[in-house]
Write a protein that holds these residues in place. Structure first.
Motif, PDB file in Angstrom:
ATOM      1  N   LEU A  19       0.804  -1.227   0.000  1.00 53.89           N
ATOM      2  CA  LEU A  19       0.000   0.000   0.000  1.00 53.89           C
ATOM      3  C   LEU A  19       0.834   1.274   0.000  1.00 53.89           C
ATOM      4  CD1 LEU A  19      -2.666  -1.086   2.655  1.00 53.89           C
ATOM      5  CD2 LEU A  19      -2.990  -0.962   0.179  1.00 53.89           C
ATOM      6  N   SER A  20       2.108   1.180   0.346  1.00 56.48           N
ATOM      7  CA  SER A  20       2.987   2.363   0.444  1.00 56.48           C
ATOM      8  C   SER A  20       2.366   3.427   1.353  1.00 56.48           C
ATOM      9  CB  SER A  20       3.239   2.960  -0.948  1.00 56.48           C
ATOM     10  OG  SER A  20       3.781   2.029  -1.844  1.00 56.48           O
ATOM     11  N   SER A  21       1.711   2.999   2.418  1.00 60.48           N
ATOM     12  CA  SER A  21       0.902   3.909   3.232  1.00 60.48           C
ATOM     13  C   SER A  21       1.738   4.970   3.946  1.00 60.48           C
ATOM     14  CB  SER A  21       0.094   3.099   4.258  1.00 60.48           C
ATOM     15  OG  SER A  21       0.937   2.273   5.036  1.00 60.48           O
ATOM     16  N   ARG A  22       2.926   4.638   4.404  1.00 60.90           N
ATOM     17  CA  ARG A  22       3.749   5.625   5.105  1.00 60.90           C
ATOM     18  C   ARG A  22       4.450   6.591   4.157  1.00 60.90           C
ATOM     19  NH1 ARG A  22       7.601   2.599   9.151  1.00 60.90           N
ATOM     20  NH2 ARG A  22       7.372   0.842   7.718  1.00 60.90           N
ATOM     21  N   MET A  23       4.603   6.184   2.896  1.00 59.87           N
ATOM     22  CA  MET A  23       5.262   7.032   1.914  1.00 59.87           C
ATOM     23  C   MET A  23       4.323   8.097   1.359  1.00 59.87           C
ATOM     24  SD  MET A  23       7.920   7.899   0.213  1.00 59.87           S
ATOM     25  CE  MET A  23       9.040   6.578   0.645  1.00 59.87           C
ATOM     26  N   ASN A  24       3.009   7.778   1.315  1.00 59.45           N
ATOM     27  CA  ASN A  24       2.006   8.661   0.709  1.00 59.45           C
ATOM     28  C   ASN A  24       2.209   8.825  -0.792  1.00 59.45           C
ATOM     29  OD1 ASN A  24       0.715   9.177   3.231  1.00 59.45           O
ATOM     30  ND2 ASN A  24       2.301  10.697   3.692  1.00 59.45           N
ATOM     31  N   GLN A  25       3.045   7.998  -1.381  1.00 62.82           N
ATOM     32  CA  GLN A  25       3.228   7.884  -2.824  1.00 62.82           C
ATOM     33  C   GLN A  25       3.455   6.414  -3.122  1.00 62.82           C
ATOM     34  OE1 GLN A  25       5.788  10.949  -4.857  1.00 62.82           O
ATOM     35  NE2 GLN A  25       6.431  11.388  -2.774  1.00 62.82           N
ATOM     36  N   PHE A  26       3.188   6.017  -4.364  1.00 66.75           N
ATOM     37  CA  PHE A  26       3.336   4.618  -4.746  1.00 66.75           C
ATOM     38  C   PHE A  26       4.815   4.320  -4.973  1.00 66.75           C
ATOM     39  CE2 PHE A  26       2.399   1.198  -8.078  1.00 66.75           C
ATOM     40  CZ  PHE A  26       2.192   0.232  -7.114  1.00 66.75           C
ATOM     41  N   LYS A  27       5.413   3.530  -4.078  1.00 62.13           N
ATOM     42  CA  LYS A  27       6.863   3.357  -4.072  1.00 62.13           C
ATOM     43  C   LYS A  27       7.464   2.815  -5.376  1.00 62.13           C
ATOM     44  CE  LYS A  27       7.181   1.273   0.046  1.00 62.13           C
ATOM     45  NZ  LYS A  27       7.824   0.670   1.242  1.00 62.13           N
ATOM     46  N   PRO A  28       6.848   1.835  -6.049  1.00 63.87           N
ATOM     47  CA  PRO A  28       7.490   1.338  -7.273  1.00 63.87           C
ATOM     48  C   PRO A  28       7.732   2.408  -8.326  1.00 63.87           C
ATOM     49  CG  PRO A  28       5.778  -0.183  -6.558  1.00 63.87           C
ATOM     50  CD  PRO A  28       5.662   1.041  -5.703  1.00 63.87           C
ATOM     51  N   MET A  29       6.944   3.498  -8.281  1.00 66.46           N
ATOM     52  CA  MET A  29       7.050   4.517  -9.312  1.00 66.46           C
ATOM     53  C   MET A  29       7.768   5.777  -8.839  1.00 66.46           C
ATOM     54  SD  MET A  29       3.337   3.816 -11.070  1.00 66.46           S
ATOM     55  CE  MET A  29       3.302   5.388 -11.901  1.00 66.46           C
ATOM     56  N   LEU A  30       8.338   5.749  -7.662  1.00 63.45           N
ATOM     57  CA  LEU A  30       9.190   6.855  -7.229  1.00 63.45           C
ATOM     58  C   LEU A  30      10.421   6.938  -8.127  1.00 63.45           C
ATOM     59  CD1 LEU A  30       9.133   6.392  -3.340  1.00 63.45           C
ATOM     60  CD2 LEU A  30       8.014   8.199  -4.645  1.00 63.45           C
ATOM     61  N   SER A  31      10.939   8.141  -8.316  1.00 61.22           N
ATOM     62  CA  SER A  31      12.031   8.348  -9.271  1.00 61.22           C
ATOM     63  C   SER A  31      13.404   8.250  -8.621  1.00 61.22           C
ATOM     64  CB  SER A  31      11.897   9.720  -9.934  1.00 61.22           C
ATOM     65  OG  SER A  31      10.741   9.782 -10.737  1.00 61.22           O
ATOM     66  N   MET A  32      14.330   7.645  -9.356  1.00 62.24           N
ATOM     67  CA  MET A  32      15.734   7.670  -9.011  1.00 62.24           C
ATOM     68  C   MET A  32      16.355   8.939  -9.595  1.00 62.24           C
ATOM     69  SD  MET A  32      16.275   4.757  -7.396  1.00 62.24           S
ATOM     70  CE  MET A  32      18.072   4.633  -7.427  1.00 62.24           C
ATOM     71  N   SER A  33      17.612   9.220  -9.252  1.00 58.93           N
ATOM     72  CA  SER A  33      18.270  10.430  -9.750  1.00 58.93           C
ATOM     73  C   SER A  33      18.483  10.392 -11.264  1.00 58.93           C
ATOM     74  CB  SER A  33      19.624  10.619  -9.052  1.00 58.93           C
ATOM     75  OG  SER A  33      20.467   9.497  -9.274  1.00 58.93           O
ATOM     76  N   ASN A  34      18.499   9.186 -11.853  1.00 56.85           N
ATOM     77  CA  ASN A  34      18.687   9.077 -13.303  1.00 56.85           C
ATOM     78  C   ASN A  34      17.381   9.192 -14.086  1.00 56.85           C
ATOM     79  OD1 ASN A  34      17.458   6.627 -12.798  1.00 56.85           O
ATOM     80  ND2 ASN A  34      19.113   5.366 -13.647  1.00 56.85           N
ATOM     81  N   GLY A  35      16.269   9.393 -13.374  1.00 53.26           N
ATOM     82  CA  GLY A  35      14.980   9.551 -14.027  1.00 53.26           C
ATOM     83  C   GLY A  35      14.166   8.278 -14.111  1.00 53.26           C
ATOM     84  N   ASP A  36      14.786   7.127 -13.919  1.00 53.68           N
ATOM     85  CA  ASP A  36      14.047   5.868 -13.897  1.00 53.68           C
ATOM     86  C   ASP A  36      13.261   5.750 -12.597  1.00 53.68           C
ATOM     87  OD1 ASP A  36      15.017   5.047 -16.331  1.00 53.68           O
ATOM     88  OD2 ASP A  36      16.542   3.702 -15.497  1.00 53.68           O
ATOM     89  N   SER A  37      12.146   5.046 -12.655  1.00 58.96           N
ATOM     90  CA  SER A  37      11.430   4.712 -11.426  1.00 58.96           C
ATOM     91  C   SER A  37      12.182   3.601 -10.697  1.00 58.96           C
ATOM     92  CB  SER A  37      10.007   4.256 -11.742  1.00 58.96           C
ATOM     93  OG  SER A  37      10.031   3.049 -12.491  1.00 58.96           O
ATOM     94  N   PHE A  38      11.824   3.392  -9.427  1.00 58.59           N
ATOM     95  CA  PHE A  38      12.448   2.301  -8.667  1.00 58.59           C
ATOM     96  C   PHE A  38      12.337   0.984  -9.435  1.00 58.59           C
ATOM     97  CE2 PHE A  38      12.135   3.842  -3.943  1.00 58.59           C
ATOM     98  CZ  PHE A  38      12.847   4.971  -4.266  1.00 58.59           C
ATOM     99  N   ILE A  39      11.127   0.678  -9.919  1.00 53.48           N
ATOM    100  CA  ILE A  39      10.910  -0.619 -10.545  1.00 53.48           C
ATOM    101  C   ILE A  39      11.661  -0.713 -11.877  1.00 53.48           C
ATOM    102  CG2 ILE A  39       8.711   0.077 -11.594  1.00 53.48           C
ATOM    103  CD1 ILE A  39       9.771  -3.419 -10.291  1.00 53.48           C
TER     104      ILE A  39
END
Length: 199
Positions: A19-39
C-alpha cells in the motif's frame, strides 16, 4: 558472472503489491536520480544477471501495469497479480514463486533500489551445492535481497498463507550461507518521505 550464460536458471521476484501507506506515494514509481522509477531501475539491473524477472502487483496494479507497459520494449519482465495483497508480503512472495520455475530465486523488495550491479554479480557468484539459502550480512545484521533454491521455494509455497518467511526459515532442512557485504545498502528500506530524501 552473467548468469544468463550459465546453466542455472535464476528468477528474480520483486514485490510491488504493498500500500505504500507511510510514503504517501506509490513506491514502485518513485524516481531515481537518473529519471528511472524504482521498478524500472531494478528490472534494468536484474535483467543483466537473472534469467527471469517477475513483478508481483497488488495495490495500484493498473497504474503499475500502465507504467511498465510504456517500457516493455526496453525491459524483460512478467507481471503477476496478487488479489490477496492486503494480507501481507508473504502472500505476494507465494504468488510470485507459484508463477515461475527456476533453480534459484532472488527475493527482492522494490524499495531497495540502490544496490549496484556489481553487488548482484558478486552475490550470485556465491551459488553452490552446499547451501540452499544465501543472505548478505555485515556487523549490523542480516540484509536483503535473499537467494534461495527450489527446495526453499517449495517450503514457502506449501506454507499456510498466514505464515511468514521467518517461520519458514526455522525449517531444519534450510542450509544457510551468509555472505559478508560491508555497506549498509543491504538494509535499505524506503518507507517514508524522509527515507526517500536520503537516496
Amino acid at each position: 558472472m552473467n548468469t544468463k550464460n550459465d546453466s542455472l536458471r535464476i528468477s528474480a521476484i520483486i514485490l510491488c503489491a504493498g500500500l505504500s501507506s507511510r510514503m504517501n506515494q506509490f513506491k514502485p514509481m518513485l524516481s531515481m536520480s537518473n529519471g528511472d522509477s524504482f521498478i524500472q531501475h531494478l528490472i534494468n539491473k536484474l535483467n543483466n544477471v537473472c534469467s527471469q524477472v517477475v513483478i508481483v502487483s497488488g495495490h495500484n496494479s493498473e497504474e503499475l501495469n500502465e507504467h511498465l507497459f510504456n517500457t516493455q520494449n526496453e525491459f524483460d519482465f512478467e507481471i503477476v497479480y496478487n488479489k490477496n495483497y492486503k494480507s501481507g508480503m508473504f502472500s505476494s512472495l507465494q504468488m510470485g514463486l507459484s508463477n515461475c520455475e527456476s533453480d534459484w530465486y532472488l527475493y527482492h523488495f522494490v524499495d531497495q533500489p540502490s544496490l549496484p550491479l556489481q553487488f548482484y554479480e558478486d552475490f550470485l557468484g556465491n551459488l553452490d551445492n552446499e547451501s540452499n539459502w544465501i543472505q548478505p550480512v555485515n556487523e549490523k545484521g542480516k540484509g536483503h535481497p535473499i537467494l534461495f533454491d527450489s527446495h526453499v521455494k517449495d517450503l514457502i509455497v506449501r506454507s499456510d498463507a498466514n505464515s511468514n518467511l521467518r517461520e519458514v526459515n526455522k525449517d531444519s532442512s534450510i542450509i544457510k550461507k551468509y555472505w559478508e557485504f560491508n555497506t549498509d545498502s543491504i538494509f535499505q528500506d524506503i518507507d517514508t518521505p524522509e527515507d526517500y530524501n536520503l537516496i
